[in-house]
Write an enzyme that holds these catalytic residues in place. Structure first.
Site, PDB file in Angstrom:
ATOM      1  N   GLU A 158       0.881  -1.169   0.000  1.00 21.37           N
ATOM      2  CA  GLU A 158       0.000   0.000   0.000  1.00 21.37           C
ATOM      3  C   GLU A 158       0.911   1.210   0.000  1.00 21.37           C
ATOM      4  OE1 GLU A 158      -1.264   3.024   0.467  1.00 21.37           O
ATOM      5  OE2 GLU A 158      -2.136   2.759   2.449  1.00 21.37           O
ATOM      6  N   GLU A 167       4.250   8.326  -4.116  1.00 23.27           N
ATOM      7  CA  GLU A 167       5.093   7.650  -3.128  1.00 23.27           C
ATOM      8  C   GLU A 167       6.086   6.684  -3.775  1.00 23.27           C
ATOM      9  OE1 GLU A 167       2.953   5.892   0.088  1.00 23.27           O
ATOM     10  OE2 GLU A 167       1.974   7.770   0.658  1.00 23.27           O
TER      11      GLU A 167
END
Length: 708
Positions: A158, A167
């Site tokens: 995740e 990210e």
């Protein structure tokens, strides 16, 4: 298994809000759960993410569906270890006293040391510390045969932000497929798809088009004049926002459209381009593209998670859209929608008109270019050069500088403060770009020194570039070449300062608590020896104000964790800064939020002034009390605090919950409390006393309350 001793030094970057200085400090972080810990991770999104039951349930269902045999599972960016524990349970490792199969193993990597240590505590609390192999490294530092015994059969992860890619999803997957995973691995999630929608919104337009906003104001101050307007703008990027909070002021100009697919089960490309053909559904002006993503967690396509706005399922006429986006869950802050602004005033379109959208993704971001096929001019990306002198401001600051009311307040305060001065010496101590230009424009005989503590020479270059448009010469405003901790009369040409100014605004501190702008007061104190006898300050005073509020969505996203899909997470509450069900000696931390974007909200009390910060005097400890009386019956989840600035004797600027462009501070209670007006007789508390104190040595503010 990698291990860390009972006590280990953690280096953390500490920012002093009153000086603007940062330094690395050593924190002795004790692993023993009974030790009280500071909420090191309170301002991160971990707590909000772990309180997202829709996300947790989707991952649990997908992991149970995907991991049906003993295998090697790799969890990248493991956080508290929730996905690792789900994988271990799916293979029966949680129940067995010994490994049920030599093939059944879970490896979890987490690079951030405080979170890595927190994960170890969570695993220990759930009896899985010896069943899951934890590694304190980035995934691209892992080596098969050293950190993990073999390539993994299944990847669970995740590592997604609101834009999806921010990210490092793509480089992480590339390295994992090249070095850490077997050929044709299984993955959870399986696929992610980005979507977009064309919208009209004057309020979104105000967040980026300073040039055209200034052109309408006609006050003589131009921060982005024609010809050099590209020197001051927002970044070319998508900005994460709670678009549902703006649904009443957004006009939809298209159906949702699909942009990119990202497959987790195969190696992704670093760069891709695509063209999407769209038909306008309404007449209007395209000001922005609102985007989101849909996560398919299982291979068969039965388990989904969508970050889209609620209006998709409520207003879309497309049966496909209603099928793909059946609805959204509770408000959460860790994943929002994203907004891509079209240049200048946007692109006019008519209903049924064809629009071509060119989309590009890099390893970390997605960008767009819009054009109408029958017209020559594209709404291309703005002609923003890569000059080192460009200044990128957040959208909210661009909107402030383009706000007629705010500018008029500042200009009137300057006039009121300098009405008796002939050739005033003025100093702007913060990173305001508006104030030096405003003073120089209003008073041709003034001399202005702009310190620009964060902008430095970029600020100086901006003032030079816009000088002619604002009718002042470049020697009218001075920016010191070197930064000094203490200025003397030598730095002001032996002249004392008649007017000290600040918005206050400090570049790069957009996510700070309101009172951390009291750096202005500290700066004024250091300059006290060179102020004139009758020196004025703008603002003259800061007023700490507060009200009690109903904040159910924010409360739910920040409340204490206990059981998450069958796993005990109570041990993380202190470190993550949770609220609710806390020990007697613990309080929830102050958190910076824009209240208007916090889901459902309601003000329950009067607005009170707790204490003033008097900038006519040097900085000193302050304290104050105020009686908060509840005007509405309901459930109080906490207090919202902010600072209103008194610019002169009569001009005030508010940064409270009703204002769009500032963040407030939220102090959530230990438990929600029923409140109401005494006259209603409905029970609950009728008032509360707030007591606040400010410590100038640290810049910290503390607050106590007592309900009655």
């Amino acid at each position: 298994m990698s291990s860390i001793g009972a006590s280990q030094r953690i280096f953390q970057l500490k920012f002093d809000p009153l000086s603007g200085n940062s330094e690395w400090v050593v924190i002795e972080e004790i692993e023993a759960p009974e030790e009280k810990q500071e909420p090191l991770l309170a301002t991160t999104s971990y707590l909000d993410m772990l309180n997202d039951s829709r996300r947790n349930r989707a991952y649990r269902e997908a992991i149970n569906k995907t991991i049906t045999r003993p295998c090697h599972v790799l969890d990248i960016g493991a956080g508290t270890g929730l996905l690792s524990m789900m994988a271990a349970r799916a293979m029966g490792l949680q129940e067995s006293t010994t490994s049920c199969s030599s093939k059944a193993k879970v490896s979890a990597c987490e690079s951030y040391l405080p979170m890595f240590k927190l994960m170890r505590k969570v695993l220990r609390a759930n009896g899985l510390e010896k069943k899951i192999h934890v590694i304190n490294k980035r995934s691209d530092e892992l080596k098969v045969g050293e950190d993990i015994s073999s390539r993994a059969d299944v990847l669970v992860s995740e590592i997604l932000d609101s834009e999806l890619l921010g990210e490092g999803l793509i480089p992480t997957l590339q390295h994992a497929h090249d070095n850490l995973l077997v050929e044709n691995p299984q993955t959870v999630p399986y696929r992610a798809t980005t979507y977009g929608q064309l919208v009209e919104s004057p309020n979104l337009w105000k967040l980026h088009d300073l040039f055209n906003n200034e052109a309408k104001i006609l006050d003589g101050v131009y921060l982005a004049p024609k010809g050099v307007d590209s020197i001051l703008h927002i970044k070319q990027q998508q900005f994460s926002m709670h678009c549902d909070a703006m649904k009443d002021e957004i006009k939809l100009l298209s159906e949702p459209f699909r942009v990119f697919d990202f497959e987790f089960w195969k190696r992704p490309e670093s760069h891709e381009e695509t063209e999407v053909h769209i038909e306008a559904t309404n007449d209007g002006t395209i000001h922005a593209i609102v985007s989101w993503w849909l996560l398919q967690l299982d291979e068969e396509g039965t388990i989904f998670y969508c970050t889209g706005p609620k209006w998709i399922s409520q207003s879309s006429s497309s049966s496909e859209s209603k099928l793909l986006f059946p609805g959204t869950g509770d408000w959460c802050d860790h994943w929002k929608q994203c907004v891509w602004f079209l240049p200048e005033q946007g692109l006019p379109v008519c209903k049924n008109q064809s629009i071509d959208l060119a989309a590009t993704h890099t390893e970390t971001s997605v960008s767009y270019k819009v054009k109408i096929p029958s017209k020559k001019k594209d709404t291309d990306l703005c002609d923003w050069s890569s000059s080192d002198n460009q200044i990128f401001l957040p959208p909210e600051r661009i909107a402030v500088y383009g706000d007629r009311r705010w500018r008029l307040s500042m200009l009137n305060a300057i006039k009121n403060s300098l009405q008796q001065k002939v050739a005033p010496m003025c100093m702007v101590v913060d990173d305001s770009l508006f104030l030096p230009v405003a003073v120089a424009n209003l008073y041709k005989s003034s001399h202005v020194i702009a310190l620009f503590p964060g902008l430095r020479q970029k600020g100086a270059h901006h003032l030079q570039a816009i000088a002619s448009a604002n009718s002042y010469t470049v020697d009218h405003i001075e920016v010191p070449q070197t930064r000094k901790q203490q200025l003397t009369l030598q730095d002001t040409h032996q002249r004392r300062i008649d007017l000290l100014l600040g918005e206050p605004f400090y570049y790069g501190t957009e996510n700070m608590l309101p009172w951390q702008n009291l750096r202005f007061w500290k700066e004024r104190t250091l300059l006290d020896p060179i102020l004139s006898e009758n020196a004025m300050t703008i603002p003259r005073k800061g007023m700490l104000r507060a009200c009690a509020m109903f904040l159910p969505d924010l409360w739910r996203s920040r409340c204490c964790l206990h059981d998450i899909e069958g796993f005990d997470h109570a041990v993380v509450n202190s470190t993550l800064g949770a609220c609710g069900d806390l020990p007697a000696n613990e309080e929830a931390p102050f958190l910076p939020f824009s209240i208007w974007q916090c889901g459902e909200t309601k003000r329950l009390s009067n607005i009170v002034s707790i204490m003033d910060f008097d900038f006519s005097k040097p900085i000193s400890p302050c304290s104050g009390t105020a009686q908060v009386k509840f005007e509405e019956s309901g459930i109080c989840h906490g207090f919202v605090l902010w600072i209103d600035w008194l610019l002169d004797s009569s001009t005030e600027i508010s940064t409270g919950p009703d204002e769009r462009y500032w963040k407030q501070a939220v102090k959530l209670l230990k438990e929600p409390i029923a409140v109401g007006k005494q006259a209603t007789g409905h029970g609950g508390y009728h008032s509360t006393e707030l007591e606040a104190s400010f410590d100038p040595s640290s810049g910290d503010l503390s607050i106590k309350h007592a309900f009655s």
